[in-house]
Design a protein around this motif. Structure first.
Motif, PDB file in Angstrom:
ATOM      1  N   TYR A  86      -3.144   9.657   2.452  1.00 32.41           N
ATOM      2  CA  TYR A  86      -2.896   9.393   3.865  1.00 32.41           C
ATOM      3  C   TYR A  86      -2.375   7.972   4.020  1.00 32.41           C
ATOM      4  O   TYR A  86      -3.078   7.027   3.667  1.00 32.41           O
ATOM      5  CB  TYR A  86      -4.182   9.486   4.671  1.00 32.41           C
ATOM      6  N   ASP A  87      -1.167   7.838   4.550  1.00 34.50           N
ATOM      7  CA  ASP A  87      -0.656   6.494   4.813  1.00 34.50           C
ATOM      8  C   ASP A  87      -0.821   6.198   6.295  1.00 34.50           C
ATOM      9  O   ASP A  87      -0.101   6.730   7.124  1.00 34.50           O
ATOM     10  CB  ASP A  87       0.823   6.412   4.395  1.00 34.50           C
ATOM     11  N   GLU A  88      -1.787   5.379   6.621  1.00 37.22           N
ATOM     12  CA  GLU A  88      -2.042   4.975   8.009  1.00 37.22           C
ATOM     13  C   GLU A  88      -2.197   6.161   8.952  1.00 37.22           C
ATOM     14  O   GLU A  88      -1.449   6.291   9.909  1.00 37.22           O
ATOM     15  CB  GLU A  88      -0.879   4.113   8.531  1.00 37.22           C
TER      16      GLU A  88
ATOM     17  N   PHE B 137       3.098  10.751   5.377  1.00 36.39           N
ATOM     18  CA  PHE B 137       3.918   9.536   5.467  1.00 36.39           C
ATOM     19  C   PHE B 137       3.561   8.740   6.706  1.00 36.39           C
ATOM     20  O   PHE B 137       3.181   9.294   7.728  1.00 36.39           O
ATOM     21  CB  PHE B 137       5.397   9.897   5.514  1.00 36.39           C
ATOM     22  N   GLN B 138       3.748   7.435   6.577  1.00 45.62           N
ATOM     23  CA  GLN B 138       3.481   6.531   7.692  1.00 45.62           C
ATOM     24  C   GLN B 138       4.287   6.957   8.923  1.00 45.62           C
ATOM     25  O   GLN B 138       3.818   6.895  10.037  1.00 45.62           O
ATOM     26  CB  GLN B 138       3.870   5.106   7.270  1.00 45.62           C
ATOM     27  N   SER B 139       5.521   7.421   8.691  1.00 53.04           N
ATOM     28  CA  SER B 139       6.386   7.804   9.809  1.00 53.04           C
ATOM     29  C   SER B 139       6.271   9.282  10.146  1.00 53.04           C
ATOM     30  O   SER B 139       6.904   9.741  11.086  1.00 53.04           O
ATOM     31  CB  SER B 139       7.832   7.492   9.452  1.00 53.04           C
TER      32      SER B 139
ATOM     33  N   LYS C  91       0.839  -1.206   0.000  1.00 56.19           N
ATOM     34  CA  LYS C  91       0.000   0.000   0.000  1.00 56.19           C
ATOM     35  C   LYS C  91       0.869   1.250   0.000  1.00 56.19           C
ATOM     36  O   LYS C  91       0.630   2.189  -0.765  1.00 56.19           O
ATOM     37  CB  LYS C  91      -0.925  -0.024   1.220  1.00 56.19           C
ATOM     38  N   THR C  92       1.902   1.241   0.864  1.00 58.88           N
ATOM     39  CA  THR C  92       2.823   2.379   0.873  1.00 58.88           C
ATOM     40  C   THR C  92       3.519   2.497  -0.479  1.00 58.88           C
ATOM     41  O   THR C  92       3.681   3.595  -1.023  1.00 58.88           O
ATOM     42  CB  THR C  92       3.863   2.195   1.990  1.00 58.88           C
ATOM     43  N   THR C  93       3.902   1.344  -1.018  1.00 61.06           N
ATOM     44  CA  THR C  93       4.544   1.343  -2.332  1.00 61.06           C
ATOM     45  C   THR C  93       3.632   1.965  -3.377  1.00 61.06           C
ATOM     46  O   THR C  93       4.085   2.740  -4.224  1.00 61.06           O
ATOM     47  CB  THR C  93       4.873  -0.112  -2.725  1.00 61.06           C
TER      48      THR C  93
HETATM   49 MG   LIG Z   1       2.779   0.904   4.681  1.00 67.24          MG
END
Ligand SMILES: [Mg+2]
Ligand SMILES: Nc1ncnc2c1ncn2[C@@H]1O[C@H](COP(=O)(O)OP(=O)(O)OP(=O)(O)O)[C@@H](O)[C@H]1O
Lengths: 258, 275
Positions: free
Chosen positions: B173-175, B96-98, B52-54
């Motif tokens: 939106y990533d997570e 970003f997720q982070s 998903k992030t990819t």
């Molecule tokens: Mg991810």
């Protein structure tokens, strides 16, 4: 046997690929000059962290190297009754060789490693990706100011190193060992040629500054984005910079004074 | 509004066709087709590690597909020149997720960063905008803190404020819900919905939080093994979804969804002699 050959080949190919990527990075770095001209503030900030914060170590090292040169030079020269040439000897060795070379080595250890670690961590924590997604080119915004700050800082630091080295040599020679002051400064003034010695020394330090900063920035930007990758890249920065400086010093010296 | 924009309004904002992407020898995507409509919340769900992030990075042009095309607002992302790609990215926000906050700047400067980079607003205008964006995520009081002084959930909310600073046409939106307490989760859900409804921002939402995601999304894609397994409205998925989707959405341990990363059998692995 074939396994060894294959490993050697892979190692060589990897090195070549890395060298290629390092050269490809030069173009965006140079293009980043435009954004620096538009916003000099970016460069000033980096001049502080790359250059100003390195002054202390350069000051201390320059003084001590000069003092040692004064001592050693005095013992050798006094054997031939040539103490009066002490000023020339100290200044020439500093301006031609020790100033640029030692400054570059210290710079690689103090500022180069810090640059690699900073950029590597920015990569590992996705800050560089984040910049890209905000439509800000990290090569222009992050790498280029650091690159030019390094190129500007190293010659200035080398000049500072040589100056303090001469002062250190004079303190030991003139103050401690009683070499005639007039002869010390006079010999230096007559023996040092501006274009032969000073300019060549400056050229060396510009080249070293370029190479050291380039290596540091490339290693950070190209590192494997993990803690281990960053630590390896930092080590590589110091090792590669030191070897490059020493090797280039030989080549440059041969070209300039040969 | 021009004729062209009128027509464009009905076409999907993001159109992915036949996407194939490989990491090493493993195909992460193998013929993926996705349409993301304008002005809606589209959710992309799938087990951890499906890419998903990819996918978001591919849409943002940070990764290059091995085959297939990705069009954003009619432009093929991977055929654009670098300046064109950067102009397109200015209209996309990504969370970003982070979090990916710049660690050498305060929260305030992080949110002000895109404004300072891309606009010529005065500092007093920037200040108003930054405070409004921070207010929206409930962190106006934290503006003086450095990113290292934030918790993970707070960092992600600051990153959200930064992502919406330029009022983009699309936000990925990533997570966004990971690490949020129930209150900030609720606020975030409302915020995403409000951004979408009030400003007609297209939202792409990647999340594991099934309940929240189904509650705010208009369209859901479930991906697994590099393909779309199921797509439709949340109601459709909840009621008439296939066995696979039902297991994923209800979080049942048994069913066709694999919990494990592809591996040989546990028995063989354990019996194999240590190298
Ligand atoms: Mg991810
Ligand atoms: N830099 C990389 N190099 C090699 N493989 C990678 C890399 N990044 C991700 N992968 C692989 O790609 C796959 C997809 O990763 P991705 O981060 O897109 O998953 P995800 O769906 O976002 O998972 P999660 O929900 O846990 O965040 C993973 O299986 C991972 O093994």
């Amino acid at each position: 046997m074939t396994h060894l050959l294959a490993q050697l080949g892979a190692w060589g190919l990897n090195g070549m690929a890395r060298l290629g990527r390092a050269h490809l990075l030069l173009l965006p770095l140079l293009r980043g000059l435009l954004s620096i001209l538009r916003r000099p503030r970016l460069l000033l900030d980096q001049l502080y962290s790359v250059g100003v914060l390195t002054i202390l170590i350069i000051t201390v090292a320059g003084l001590f190297v000069g003092m040692v040169l004064g001592l050693q030079g005095y013992y050798i020269l006094s054997r031939f009754g040539g103490e009066t040439a002490l000023g020339l000897m100290v200044a020439a060795s500093l301006v031609r060789e020790l100033g640029p070379v030692l400054t570059a080595l210290l710079f690689a250890g103090r500022a180069g490693s810090a640059l690699t670690a900073e950029i590597g961590l920015m990569k590992a924590t996705e800050q560089l990706s984040g910049l890209e997604m905000m439509a800000v080119n990290p090569q222009h915004r992050v790498l280029a100011p650091r690159f030019f700050a390094g190129i500007i800082s190293v010659p200035l630091l080398a000049a500072l190193f040589s100056m303090l080295g001469v002062a250190g040599g004079w303190m030991v020679g003139g103050g401690l060992l009683g070499v005639d002051q007039g002869a010390f400064w006079n010999g230096m003034q007559e023996g040092i040629d501006f274009s032969d010695d000073v300019i060549n020394g400056v050229i060396k330090s510009v080249v070293f500054g370029f190479v050291c900063t380039w290596i540091a920035i490339f290693q950070g930007y190209d590192c494997v984005p993990t803690s281990e990758g960053v630590s390896r890249a930092t080590t590589r920065t110091v090792v590669h910079s030191s070897l490059a400086v020493l090797g280039l010093d030989f080549v440059l010296t041969a070209m300039m004074f040969g | 509004m021009t004729q062209q924009e009128n027509n464009a309004d009905e076409s999907p904002l993001v159109r992915i066709r036949g996407l194939r992407f490989r990491r090493g020898s493993r195909w992460i995507f193998d013929g993926l087709d996705i349409d993301i409509p304008r002005g809606r919340v589209t959710a992309i769900m799938g087990p951890s590690g499906t890419g998903k992030t990819t996918l978001l990075k591919l849409i943002g042009g940070q990764l290059r597909p091995d085959a297939g095309s990705i069009e954003v607002d009619g432009q093929n992302v991977h055929a654009l020149s670098t300046p064109e790609l950067y102009r397109l990215r200015m209209r996309m926000g990504m969370l970003f997720q982070s979090g990916a906050l710049l660690t050498d700047m305060s929260v305030y400067d992080n949110v002000a960063f895109p404004l300072r980079e891309h606009t010529r607003l005065t500092e007093s205008m920037i200040r108003k905008l930054v405070l409004l964006k921070l207010e929206a995520v409930g962190l106006r009081g934290a503006r003086g803190l450095m990113p290292s002084e934030l918790s993970g959930g707070m960092a992600r909310r600051v990153a959200l404020a930064r992502a919406i600073a330029l009022d983009p046409m699309m936000i990925m939106y990533d997570e966004p819900f990971t690490g949020q307490d129930p209150i900030s989760m609720g606020v975030l859900v409302q915020l995403i919905r409000r951004l979408n409804d009030a400003s007609r921002i297209t939202s792409v939402l990647v999340s594991h939080d099934v309940a929240e995601t189904l509650a705010i999304s208009d369209l859901v894609y479930v991906i697994s093994d590099g393909r779309v397994v199921e797509s439709g409205t949340p109601e459709h998925l909840q009621h008439s979804g296939g066995e696979w989707t039902r297991q994923f959405i209800q979080g049942l341990p048994d069913g066709p969804v694999p919990f494990h990363f592809p591996a040989p059998g546990l028995r063989e692995d354990l019996l194999e002699a240590a190298p």
